[in-house]
Design a protein around this motif. Structure first.
Motif, PDB file in Angstrom:
ATOM      1  N   ALA A  26     -30.182 -29.234   3.184  1.00  0.00           N
ATOM      2  CA  ALA A  26     -31.337 -29.241   2.287  1.00  0.00           C
ATOM      3  C   ALA A  26     -30.948 -29.510   0.842  1.00  0.00           C
ATOM      4  CB  ALA A  26     -32.067 -27.901   2.380  1.00  0.00           C
ATOM      5  N   ALA A  27     -29.636 -29.744   0.585  1.00  0.00           N
ATOM      6  CA  ALA A  27     -29.202 -29.987  -0.786  1.00  0.00           C
ATOM      7  C   ALA A  27     -29.717 -31.330  -1.288  1.00  0.00           C
ATOM      8  CB  ALA A  27     -27.675 -29.944  -0.865  1.00  0.00           C
ATOM      9  N   LEU A  28     -29.699 -31.471  -2.617  1.00  0.00           N
ATOM     10  CA  LEU A  28     -30.143 -32.724  -3.210  1.00  0.00           C
ATOM     11  C   LEU A  28     -29.120 -33.820  -2.927  1.00  0.00           C
ATOM     12  CD1 LEU A  28     -31.433 -31.399  -6.648  1.00  0.00           C
ATOM     13  CD2 LEU A  28     -32.803 -32.070  -4.671  1.00  0.00           C
ATOM     14  N   PRO A  29     -29.559 -35.092  -2.973  1.00  0.00           N
ATOM     15  CA  PRO A  29     -28.627 -36.186  -2.704  1.00  0.00           C
ATOM     16  C   PRO A  29     -27.443 -36.158  -3.666  1.00  0.00           C
ATOM     17  CG  PRO A  29     -30.883 -36.980  -2.728  1.00  0.00           C
ATOM     18  CD  PRO A  29     -30.920 -35.567  -3.210  1.00  0.00           C
ATOM     19  N   GLY A  30     -26.275 -36.421  -3.124  1.00  0.00           N
ATOM     20  CA  GLY A  30     -25.098 -36.419  -3.969  1.00  0.00           C
ATOM     21  C   GLY A  30     -23.835 -36.363  -3.134  1.00  0.00           C
ATOM     22  N   ARG A  77     -33.632 -34.666   4.677  1.00  0.00           N
ATOM     23  CA  ARG A  77     -32.281 -34.660   4.127  1.00  0.00           C
ATOM     24  C   ARG A  77     -31.275 -34.287   5.205  1.00  0.00           C
ATOM     25  NH1 ARG A  77     -35.310 -32.037  -0.134  1.00  0.00           N
ATOM     26  NH2 ARG A  77     -35.493 -33.444  -1.902  1.00  0.00           N
ATOM     27  N   PHE A  78     -30.080 -34.853   5.075  1.00  0.00           N
ATOM     28  CA  PHE A  78     -29.018 -34.480   6.013  1.00  0.00           C
ATOM     29  C   PHE A  78     -27.676 -34.510   5.303  1.00  0.00           C
ATOM     30  CE2 PHE A  78     -29.201 -39.043   6.251  1.00  0.00           C
ATOM     31  CZ  PHE A  78     -27.922 -39.477   6.529  1.00  0.00           C
ATOM     32  N   ALA A  79     -26.744 -33.728   5.822  1.00  0.00           N
ATOM     33  CA  ALA A  79     -25.412 -33.614   5.229  1.00  0.00           C
ATOM     34  C   ALA A  79     -24.388 -34.232   6.168  1.00  0.00           C
ATOM     35  CB  ALA A  79     -25.071 -32.149   4.966  1.00  0.00           C
ATOM     36  N   LEU A  80     -23.377 -34.838   5.583  1.00  0.00           N
ATOM     37  CA  LEU A  80     -22.264 -35.410   6.339  1.00  0.00           C
ATOM     38  C   LEU A  80     -20.975 -34.855   5.761  1.00  0.00           C
ATOM     39  CD1 LEU A  80     -21.823 -39.038   7.560  1.00  0.00           C
ATOM     40  CD2 LEU A  80     -19.932 -37.878   6.392  1.00  0.00           C
ATOM     41  N   LYS A  98     -32.208 -31.269   9.812  1.00  0.00           N
ATOM     42  CA  LYS A  98     -33.312 -30.535  10.424  1.00  0.00           C
ATOM     43  C   LYS A  98     -34.017 -31.384  11.462  1.00  0.00           C
ATOM     44  CE  LYS A  98     -37.608 -28.119   9.276  1.00  0.00           C
ATOM     45  NZ  LYS A  98     -38.531 -27.724   8.184  1.00  0.00           N
ATOM     46  N   ASP A  99     -34.244 -32.647  11.133  1.00  0.00           N
ATOM     47  CA  ASP A  99     -34.921 -33.575  12.030  1.00  0.00           C
ATOM     48  C   ASP A  99     -33.961 -34.684  12.454  1.00  0.00           C
ATOM     49  OD1 ASP A  99     -37.501 -32.303  11.762  1.00  0.00           O
ATOM     50  OD2 ASP A  99     -37.558 -33.150   9.736  1.00  0.00           O
ATOM     51  N   GLU A 100     -34.362 -35.434  13.464  1.00  0.00           N
ATOM     52  CA  GLU A 100     -33.525 -36.524  13.935  1.00  0.00           C
ATOM     53  C   GLU A 100     -33.459 -37.629  12.879  1.00  0.00           C
ATOM     54  OE1 GLU A 100     -33.117 -38.589  18.148  1.00  0.00           O
ATOM     55  OE2 GLU A 100     -34.797 -39.463  17.044  1.00  0.00           O
TER      56      GLU A 100
END
Length: 221
Positions: free
Chosen positions: A3-7, A35-38, A50-52
């Motif tokens: 859920a973090a902001l893009p960056g 949003r998604f994290a890698l 959270k979602d696909e």
């Protein structure tokens, strides 16, 4: 962290990217992008969302074939980001088509309901511009800096995606300008119709006013 902001967060032996995906829909106007994290090290790549996310889903369907060419985890990063930018390109086409349809309707005949459609499309273009620009900036940082977990070969591949994303940002900006121009045209047509209505009302007033004046004077005691 999804859920973090893009960056981007860079460590000595790891890299964390916070990315966004946005599916345009009139039914969910105003909805925030998914949003998604890698998270990546020299040995593993982990994603959280959270979602696909279509870019990740596409990688999951094709990774058995693609990973035959992988020499590092950076190749997985490249595949996911490449899929993400390709998905943005796929989204831009329908928005361009919708913008052209609205422009044609605007010039064909005045439709008061078209204003809402233009505003919704303008909102979509603004959100997409923000998401694509953030993705381009992340690609610029990962391809233009020496990061321990990103090899030189991976940086070269990410540079190609960055160039693609940069062109995409320009296309999204053109779409936004086109929609803004359509909105200006709508307001111009609306003002013109208002002026025509005022002219008609002024003519009726000019005809009725003398009659009202005569009736008023005749009615004086």
């Amino acid at each position: 962290e999804a859920a973090a902001l893009p960056g981007m967060t860079e460590g000595e032996d790891d890299l964390t990217l916070h990315l966004e995906w946005w599916q345009p829909s009139y039914e969910v106007a105003g909805r925030e992008p998914d949003r998604f994290a890698l998270y990546m090290t020299s040995r593993v790549v982990v994603t959280a969302s959270k979602d696909e996310i279509p870019a990740i889903a596409l990688f999951e369907r094709t990774y058995r074939r693609e990973l035959r060419y992988a020499q590092s985890t950076g190749f997985i990063l490249f595949l996911i980001l490449d899929n993400l930018v390709d998905q943005f390109v796929a989204l831009l086409g329908p928005l361009d088509l919708e913008s052209e349809k609205l422009s044609d309707r605007l010039h064909a005949a005045f439709d008061p309901k078209i204003n809402q459609k233009i505003l919704e499309l303008k909102h979509q273009a603004l959100v997409m511009k923000r998401v694509v620009t953030a993705t381009r900036d992340i690609l610029m940082r990962t391809s233009g800096r020496r990061i321990p977990v990103v090899s030189d070969a991976c940086r070269d591949s990410l540079q190609a995606i960055f160039d693609h994303a940069h062109v995409l940002v320009t296309s999204v900006e053109s779409l936004h300008e086109m929609v803004a121009s359509a909105l200006d045209s709508y307001m111009s047509v609306l003002a013109q119709r208002l002026n025509e209505t005022m002219k008609v009302l002024t003519m009726f007033s000019a005809i009725i006013l003398p009659m009202t004046l005569v009736a008023g004077i005749s009615g004086l005691n």
